[in-house]
Write a protein that holds these residues in place. Sequence first.
Motif, short mmCIF file in Angstrom:
data_model
loop_
_atom_site.label_atom_id
_atom_site.label_comp_id
_atom_site.label_asym_id
_atom_site.label_seq_id
_atom_site.Cartn_x
_atom_site.Cartn_y
_atom_site.Cartn_z
N ALA A 630 23.60 27.82 -10.75
CA ALA A 630 23.98 27.02 -9.59
C ALA A 630 25.24 26.20 -9.83
O ALA A 630 25.81 25.66 -8.90
CB ALA A 630 22.84 26.09 -9.20
N ARG A 631 25.69 26.09 -11.07
CA ARG A 631 26.86 25.27 -11.31
C ARG A 631 28.16 26.08 -11.29
O ARG A 631 29.23 25.54 -11.50
CB ARG A 631 26.73 24.55 -12.65
N LEU A 632 28.08 27.39 -11.12
CA LEU A 632 29.27 28.20 -11.11
C LEU A 632 29.94 28.17 -9.75
O LEU A 632 29.28 28.10 -8.72
CB LEU A 632 28.91 29.66 -11.47
N PRO A 633 31.29 28.19 -9.71
CA PRO A 633 31.97 28.23 -8.40
C PRO A 633 31.75 29.57 -7.74
O PRO A 633 31.58 30.59 -8.39
CB PRO A 633 33.44 28.01 -8.78
N GLY A 634 31.79 29.60 -6.44
CA GLY A 634 31.53 30.83 -5.74
C GLY A 634 32.26 30.92 -4.42
O GLY A 634 33.16 30.14 -4.12
N LYS A 635 31.83 31.90 -3.62
CA LYS A 635 32.53 32.20 -2.38
C LYS A 635 32.44 31.08 -1.36
O LYS A 635 33.32 30.91 -0.54
CB LYS A 635 31.95 33.48 -1.77
N GLU A 680 51.13 22.17 1.08
CA GLU A 680 51.37 23.35 0.25
C GLU A 680 51.20 23.02 -1.24
O GLU A 680 50.71 23.86 -2.00
CB GLU A 680 52.78 23.87 0.52
N ARG A 681 51.59 21.82 -1.63
CA ARG A 681 51.38 21.42 -3.02
C ARG A 681 49.89 21.38 -3.34
O ARG A 681 49.44 21.82 -4.41
CB ARG A 681 52.01 20.05 -3.25
N PHE A 682 49.09 20.87 -2.39
CA PHE A 682 47.63 20.85 -2.56
C PHE A 682 47.08 22.27 -2.68
O PHE A 682 46.24 22.56 -3.55
CB PHE A 682 47.01 20.13 -1.36
N ALA A 683 47.56 23.18 -1.83
CA ALA A 683 47.07 24.57 -1.87
C ALA A 683 47.51 25.26 -3.15
O ALA A 683 46.75 26.04 -3.74
CB ALA A 683 47.59 25.33 -0.65
N ARG A 684 48.73 24.96 -3.62
CA ARG A 684 49.24 25.60 -4.83
C ARG A 684 48.52 25.11 -6.08
O ARG A 684 48.42 25.82 -7.08
CB ARG A 684 50.74 25.32 -4.93
N ALA A 685 47.99 23.87 -6.03
CA ALA A 685 47.30 23.30 -7.19
C ALA A 685 45.96 23.95 -7.46
O ALA A 685 45.37 23.73 -8.52
CB ALA A 685 47.13 21.79 -6.98
N GLY A 686 45.44 24.73 -6.51
CA GLY A 686 44.16 25.40 -6.72
C GLY A 686 42.98 24.46 -6.73
O GLY A 686 42.35 24.28 -7.80
N PRO A 687 42.66 23.79 -5.61
CA PRO A 687 41.54 22.84 -5.60
C PRO A 687 40.20 23.50 -5.89
O PRO A 687 39.26 22.85 -6.33
CB PRO A 687 41.59 22.27 -4.18
N GLY A 690 39.30 30.58 -8.32
CA GLY A 690 38.88 31.88 -7.82
C GLY A 690 39.88 32.54 -6.90
O GLY A 690 39.79 33.75 -6.65
N PHE A 691 40.86 31.78 -6.37
CA PHE A 691 41.87 32.38 -5.50
C PHE A 691 42.91 33.13 -6.34
O PHE A 691 43.32 32.66 -7.41
CB PHE A 691 42.57 31.31 -4.66
N GLN A 692 43.33 34.26 -5.85
CA GLN A 692 44.32 35.06 -6.56
C GLN A 692 45.72 34.69 -6.08
O GLN A 692 46.01 34.73 -4.88
CB GLN A 692 44.08 36.55 -6.31
N GLY A 693 46.56 34.32 -7.01
CA GLY A 693 47.94 34.02 -6.68
C GLY A 693 48.06 32.87 -5.70
O GLY A 693 47.41 31.83 -5.83
N THR A 695 47.18 32.87 -2.55
CA THR A 695 46.38 33.24 -1.37
C THR A 695 46.18 32.05 -0.45
O THR A 695 46.27 32.17 0.78
CB THR A 695 45.03 33.81 -1.81
N LEU A 696 45.91 30.88 -1.03
CA LEU A 696 45.63 29.70 -0.21
C LEU A 696 46.86 29.24 0.55
O LEU A 696 46.75 28.65 1.62
CB LEU A 696 45.11 28.58 -1.11
N LEU A 697 48.04 29.54 0.01
CA LEU A 697 49.27 29.15 0.71
C LEU A 697 49.45 29.89 2.02
O LEU A 697 50.17 29.43 2.91
CB LEU A 697 50.48 29.42 -0.19
N LEU A 698 48.81 31.07 2.15
CA LEU A 698 48.94 31.84 3.38
C LEU A 698 48.40 31.08 4.58
O LEU A 698 48.76 31.40 5.71
CB LEU A 698 48.22 33.18 3.23
N ALA A 699 47.53 30.09 4.35
CA ALA A 699 47.01 29.31 5.47
C ALA A 699 48.11 28.52 6.17
O ALA A 699 48.01 28.21 7.36
CB ALA A 699 45.91 28.36 4.99
N PHE A 700 49.17 28.19 5.42
CA PHE A 700 50.27 27.39 5.98
C PHE A 700 51.52 28.22 6.23
O PHE A 700 52.59 27.65 6.47
CB PHE A 700 50.61 26.24 5.02
#
Length: 788
Positions: A630-635, A680-687, A690-693, A695-700
């Motif tokens: 239960a402590r592992l990060p997931g989807k 974008e800095r927040f998205a790039r920091a990987g909060p 599990g995200f590849q590259g 990917t989170l920046l695509l939201a903006f």
Amino acid sequence: MASAEIAAEHERILREIESTDTNCIGPTLRSVYDGQEHGLFMDKLEGRIRNHDREIEKMCNHHFQGFVDSITELLKVRGEAQKLKGQVTETNQKLQSDGKELLKSMDELRQCRLQQRNIATTIDKLTHCLPVLEMYSRLQEQMRAKRYYPALCTLEQLEQSCLPRAGGYRFCAIMAENIPVLRTHIRDVSMSDLKDFLESIRKHSDKIGETAMKQAQVQSSRDSDITHQQRTGSGKRLRREVGSGTMVESSGGSPNSEQDSGILDVEDEEDDEVPGAHDLVDFSPVYRCLHIYTVLHETLEGYRRYFNQIVGFFVVEDHILHTTQGLVNRAYVEELWEVALSKTIAALRTHSSYCTDPDLILDLKNLIVLFADTLQGYGFPVNQLFDMLLEMRDQYGEILLKKWNLSFRQIIDQDNYSPIPVSTEEEYRRISGQFPFQDPELEKMSFPKKLPFSEFVPKVYSQLKEFIYACLKYSEDLHLSSTEIDDMIRKSTNLLLTRTLSHCLQYAIKKKNVGLAELVQIIINTTHLEMSCHYLEEFISNITNVPPDGVNATKLYGTSTFKDARHSAEEEIYTNLNLKIDQFLQLADYDWMAAQGGGQASDYLSDLIAFLCSTFSVFTHLPGSPIEHARLPGKVAQTACMSACKHLSTSLLQLLLEADVRQVSMGALQQFNVDVKECERFARAGPVPGFQGDTLLLAFIDLRQLLDLFTQWDWSTYLADYGRPTCKYLRVNPHTALALLEKISRAMKDTSRKNNMFAQFRKNERDKQKLIDTVVKQLRNLIAAHQS
């Protein structure tokens, strides 16, 4: 030669004096005074001292000016230090003064929040207490009005629903103590009314009989008149009486029928009205007493006496049948048993339907089984009784579901939604005994440690096992096969999981003031309960001796129940996150006509980013799949993060394109661009890992391309490459670009009007305005071309 040696010795001693620690110089000096040339040594020592003094003087002369300058600087620093000290003292005084005001305000805020919390708690308690008081007031009114049957219904509702929810207040305890007294009082009053009724009937029976005979006489005379009219052929008279409703219908010929018990309408006004025999008596005490005793019949002793009387009667009949000849025959006894059996089953169905206590139902079932087995031993057929017990099983199951619904709700309300702390091996084994939890990694850790789930999990699992035991108790002694018992238990457990527990989990998820941390814990809890379903399968198989992998074995639906609850909790997390983001965005206060943008992100956005960082640090405790720890990060954490970023991006774009914002300066757009870069800095920091590259920046990406187009003023590239898959500004919608460009154009025109006296000197602005007008036309042509 001796003097040279003495000189060398003195030189050595001088070097030792210069290089040796003062603590060890004693032996050296003693060697000087042991010799005969100490006067000569003193001369050499004086010479050496003068040489050192000259060297010191030279060095001081060399550094004198620097020393003086340093002293001068130090004196200046002392003055500045005094000023700084004064400023620090003044700042400290101001800080202390402002701090006192702040502490006072904080104390007032704390008191205000405490009062708000007390008010909210009071309102919540009153919300639970007022229905109890209102219902008790209604009960008192019903008792005063002698409406005892509704009063019993109110008592039952008060006892089972309202009082448990109100809490442990003294007035609730007093009410609970009075409930049995009130029931006894109602029973005694209804029986007293019935006795008064019987006594009244005994006194007025002659009057009732007289009235009944008069009524029969009147009816007889009317029948003779009607017969006479029919014989004389007075059809017109007959039709008139039929039309006026005075003719008695053929089905009501009996003087004792209900249709003739009232007053018959006659056309002749001289006929005296004769009241019906039933009209002289108020039968309401009989019905009231019957209803009340029907409701109060939930005592096992009453059922036991009832069965004892029936068994005693047929034991006597059976003994007479087998010990005498010709007095009774088997056909008579069997016919008597059929009648008694049908009436007994009907009575049991009626009375057991009022029962709401599962323990009483279980005791009644055992009593009926004993009753059936006893009579079966005397040769009477009792299959109908066992069929009725199978019907009662469904009622028993419904009562159990209601009881367990209250248990689950209580567990949910009392849970703290925090991992269980374990400080000793005994505590760990105790919880492992309640819930089948195995984690080799956690077992290796030293105490104290925390289990991933809250108290909700072992308590719910224990309640599930208790429910299965309760179902098994009813199935005993019903002459059912192991497969039938197993099927019954599994179906009942499925109802508990898919209906009762599922609704309770939805209640926990949709409950007011449920936070993100609580929702995260619910997801972890349901994941562990889902993993425990196969243990429940094994538990049922062990107590029924039926393998769970049989062809006709019913499967438990717990997996789907917990999956649905977990998905609901996940959706609630996404919704709550978006609501929190909306609350922060409501604090946005852009100066849309700012001359230039700031170098830092807006305060509201910085607070929002800090909130998201702390929130997603909690989400790293979410499970990735049911088989992972239960402590592992997931989807779930990744989906929540992506959903939050997309919602933030969409909301920022809507904020920029809002209809109320009619003008936007380039300075305001620059500040908006700084805020988007912070996102974008927040998205790039990987909060969330599990995200590849990127990917989170695509939201903006939509916002980024739109802002790049305006800040770089790259309209030629946009208009030339629009529609191509490799377009640099592929995500920029021309409608969006046109709307924002028109806002900028309005802002520039408004600024030019305010400074129109210098407009002739602003050739660059005029040229830019013409360029904007040209781009606006081209965008409109582009939109029209693609729409057609």
